[in-house]
Design an enzyme around this catalytic site. Structure first.
Site, PDB file in Angstrom:
ATOM      1  N   ASP A   1       0.815  -1.227   0.000  1.00 56.13           N
ATOM      2  CA  ASP A   1       0.000   0.000   0.000  1.00 56.13           C
ATOM      3  C   ASP A   1       0.849   1.278   0.000  1.00 56.13           C
ATOM      4  O   ASP A   1       0.937   1.998   1.015  1.00 56.13           O
ATOM      5  CB  ASP A   1      -0.956   0.015   1.193  1.00 56.13           C
ATOM      6  CG  ASP A   1      -2.126  -0.935   1.004  1.00 56.13           C
ATOM      7  OD1 ASP A   1      -2.030  -1.836   0.158  1.00 56.13           O
ATOM      8  OD2 ASP A   1      -3.140  -0.778   1.699  1.00 56.13           O
TER       9      ASP A   1
ATOM     10  N   ALA B   1      -4.348   2.029   5.555  1.00 62.00           N
ATOM     11  CA  ALA B   1      -4.023   2.951   4.464  1.00 62.00           C
ATOM     12  C   ALA B   1      -4.773   4.281   4.517  1.00 62.00           C
ATOM     13  O   ALA B   1      -5.826   4.402   5.147  1.00 62.00           O
ATOM     14  CB  ALA B   1      -4.264   2.276   3.127  1.00 62.00           C
TER      15      ALA B   1
ATOM     16  N   ARG C   1     -12.552   2.197   5.395  1.00 62.51           N
ATOM     17  CA  ARG C   1     -11.142   2.579   5.495  1.00 62.51           C
ATOM     18  C   ARG C   1     -10.667   3.323   4.244  1.00 62.51           C
ATOM     19  O   ARG C   1     -11.403   3.542   3.316  1.00 62.51           O
ATOM     20  CB  ARG C   1     -10.283   1.335   5.698  1.00 62.51           C
ATOM     21  CG  ARG C   1     -10.478   0.233   4.661  1.00 62.51           C
ATOM     22  CD  ARG C   1      -9.581  -0.961   5.018  1.00 62.51           C
ATOM     23  NE  ARG C   1      -9.678  -2.038   4.041  1.00 62.51           N
ATOM     24  CZ  ARG C   1     -10.429  -3.116   4.178  1.00 62.51           C
ATOM     25  NH1 ARG C   1     -11.198  -3.262   5.236  1.00 62.51           N
ATOM     26  NH2 ARG C   1     -10.441  -4.056   3.241  1.00 62.51           N
TER      27      ARG C   1
ATOM     28  N   GLU D   1     -11.413  -1.244  -2.588  1.00 63.95           N
ATOM     29  CA  GLU D   1     -10.445  -0.693  -1.649  1.00 63.95           C
ATOM     30  C   GLU D   1      -9.695   0.504  -2.255  1.00 63.95           C
ATOM     31  O   GLU D   1      -9.573   0.648  -3.461  1.00 63.95           O
ATOM     32  CB  GLU D   1      -9.422  -1.763  -1.264  1.00 63.95           C
ATOM     33  CG  GLU D   1     -10.060  -3.031  -0.715  1.00 63.95           C
ATOM     34  CD  GLU D   1      -9.026  -3.975  -0.122  1.00 63.95           C
ATOM     35  OE1 GLU D   1      -8.960  -4.037   1.106  1.00 63.95           O
ATOM     36  OE2 GLU D   1      -8.299  -4.639  -0.875  1.00 63.95           O
TER      37      GLU D   1
HETATM   38  C1  FRU Z   1      -5.162  -2.961   0.622  1.00 69.47           C
HETATM   39  C2  FRU Z   1      -5.608  -3.008   2.061  1.00 69.47           C
HETATM   40  C3  FRU Z   1      -6.258  -1.694   2.462  1.00 69.47           C
HETATM   41  C4  FRU Z   1      -6.063  -1.645   3.947  1.00 69.47           C
HETATM   42  C5  FRU Z   1      -4.721  -2.338   4.114  1.00 69.47           C
HETATM   43  C6  FRU Z   1      -4.617  -3.188   5.346  1.00 69.47           C
HETATM   44  O1  FRU Z   1      -4.051  -3.744   0.361  1.00 69.47           O
HETATM   45  O2  FRU Z   1      -6.492  -4.082   2.282  1.00 69.47           O
HETATM   46  O3  FRU Z   1      -7.614  -1.625   2.079  1.00 69.47           O
HETATM   47  O4  FRU Z   1      -6.073  -0.336   4.418  1.00 69.47           O
HETATM   48  O5  FRU Z   1      -4.528  -3.141   2.969  1.00 69.47           O
HETATM   49  O6  FRU Z   1      -3.360  -3.793   5.461  1.00 69.47           O
END
Ligand code: FRU
Length: 424
Positions: free
Chosen positions: A53, A139, A209, A294
């Protein structure tokens, strides 16, 4: 989901739907929407930590920004445990896959800097231990606010709960590198409300998130995208005609698809600083199609709104599928209606021979797409893999009208600045 103007006040837009009919058009391995194969001999950014991320420092308009000639990225980061007995298998060998799969539980925000937009140097943790109120720092987005170097880091404070938060600090540069100072006071902004966005009480597998604040190029106001699920008790959602779309005979059966309820959320700031937010109905829903949209983000180009979001094969509903990768939608105005790019929504997916090679794609306004390496097969059958936890090769992409085309491949983790800010 139908929105009720009385309930939602000033902007009673209808969420756009990513339908099952759209998703039936997804084709893995189309060369124009498939990431080139990542070789198993990739370099690793840092052998002490996993990273995933990537969040480039940017301004509120989306431009990736360097400071005094230094590029800066933030990453979710977790220590690697090659010597921890907990991660040794029966033969005493390091079970890196288990360590990697456990990373979300100990994710922390780190930063890196570079003079060249690649070969990132380790900066360190953004917030000291104990500053963030929950176990996991998930993230979000670092925003460079001004030429004094002030940075608002929006991110997700997870476990317990999932709260969109922000913390303000400052980027400081020298001839030799970059440091992050401040980042000491985390301000909670909002949580899922159970009315528009699903809560943990409604579904233990809820997602809320990945804040992505931005200034709307047309109305100049401050908004924020985020990942959500459509409100309602788990299993209560209806996959109706609108969510199914125009499917061929024999494709009306949706099986258990009511459990897939992803949406792209949006909030508007009530103040100029982005300390006070009001959630609005989702921009896009994927009920009956997919359970996760996401890290949603925009590219503003040619007067249009290009909305990108990452998703997985395993989160698709019964009867539809697609590769892990980034999906996209386009509209002429912020609140839609959005139509899927390339007909299906698929913009850049993994090749079917290496379905987990990369994830968490982030499309920048210059058409470059960064992502991280998850795992790459090292033998023909795909039973042996090499875990990444490092930057993937950057992909170059062209966006034209309602279509996108893969056109180039660059070095690992190549994230060049679009603007440089000289700090005062
Ligand atoms: C994407 C994700 C995000 C989250 C993070 C958690 O790779 O799933 O949505 O914030 O990784 O590790």
């Amino acid at each position: 989901m139908k929105t009720n103007p009385e309930k939602f006040g000033a902007t009673p837009h209808q969420p756009s739907l990513w339908t099952r009919a759209d998703a039936l058009k997804v084709r893995a391995d189309d060369p124009t929407t498939t990431q080139p194969l990542v070789s198993a001999d990739f370099p690793v950014l840092n052998n002490d930590v996993f990273i995933w991320d990537t969040m480039p420092l940017r301004d509120l308009d989306g431009n990736v920004t360097s400071v005094d000639g230094w590029s800066v990225i933030f990453t979710l980061t977790a220590d690697r445990h090659p010597n921890d007995p907990q991660y040794l298998d029966e033969d005493g060998n390091y079970d890196i896959l288990r360590d990697w799969n456990d990373r979300h539980g100990r994710a922390k925000m780190y930063y890196w800097f570079s003079r060249t937009g690649k070969n990132w140097e380790f900066g360190g943790r953004v917030m000291a231990e104990g500053v963030s109120p929950t176990a996991r720092e998930w993230a979000g987005t670092p925003i460079l606010l001004n030429d004094r170097g002030e940075v608002d880091l929006y991110y997700t404070a997870v476990t317990p709960g999932a709260t969109i938060v922000k913390v303000r600090g400052r980027v400081v540069t020298t001839e030799h590198g970059v440091s992050m100072v401040g980042f000491e006071k985390v301000k909670p902004l909002f949580e899922a409300d159970g009315n528009m966005y699903q809560t943990e009480a409604q579904n233990a597998f809820w997602g809320f998130r990945d804040p992505w604040p931005f200034r709307d190029p047309k109305d100049g106001k401050l908004y924020m995208l985020f990942e959500g699920n459509v409100a309602g008790e788990r299993g209560s959602h209806k996959v109706g005609e609108a969510e199914i779309g125009d499917v061929p005979p024999g494709y009306e059966d949706v099986g258990n698809s009511r459990y897939q309820t992803a949406c792209v959320g949006i909030a508007v700031a009530r103040d100029a600083d982005g300390d006070d937010w009001e959630m609005l109905p989702p921009l896009l829903t994927a009920v009956g199609v997919n359970d996760q949209t996401e890290r949603p983000h925009f590219v503003f180009q040619d007067g249009k709104y290009y909305l990108f979001t990452i998703s997985h094969t395993f989160t698709y509903a019964d009867g539809v599928t697609g590769p892990d990768g980034v999906y996209g939608f386009v509209a002429d105005s912020l609140f839609g209606p959005y139509v899927p790019l390339n007909g299906s929504g698929l913009v850049l997916g993994n090749p079917s021979s290496q379905p987990f090679q990369t994830y968490s794609h982030y499309v920048m306004p210059n058409g470059l797409v960064t992502s991280f390496i998850d795992s790459v097969p090292t033998d023909e059958t795909g039973t042996q893999i090499r875990v990444g936890g490092t930057e993937a090769p950057t992909v170059g992409m062209k966006i034209k009208g309602q279509q996108t085309f893969v056109v180039a491949e660059y070095d690992y983790g190549y994230i060049p600045p679009m603007l440089d800010v000289t700090l005062k």
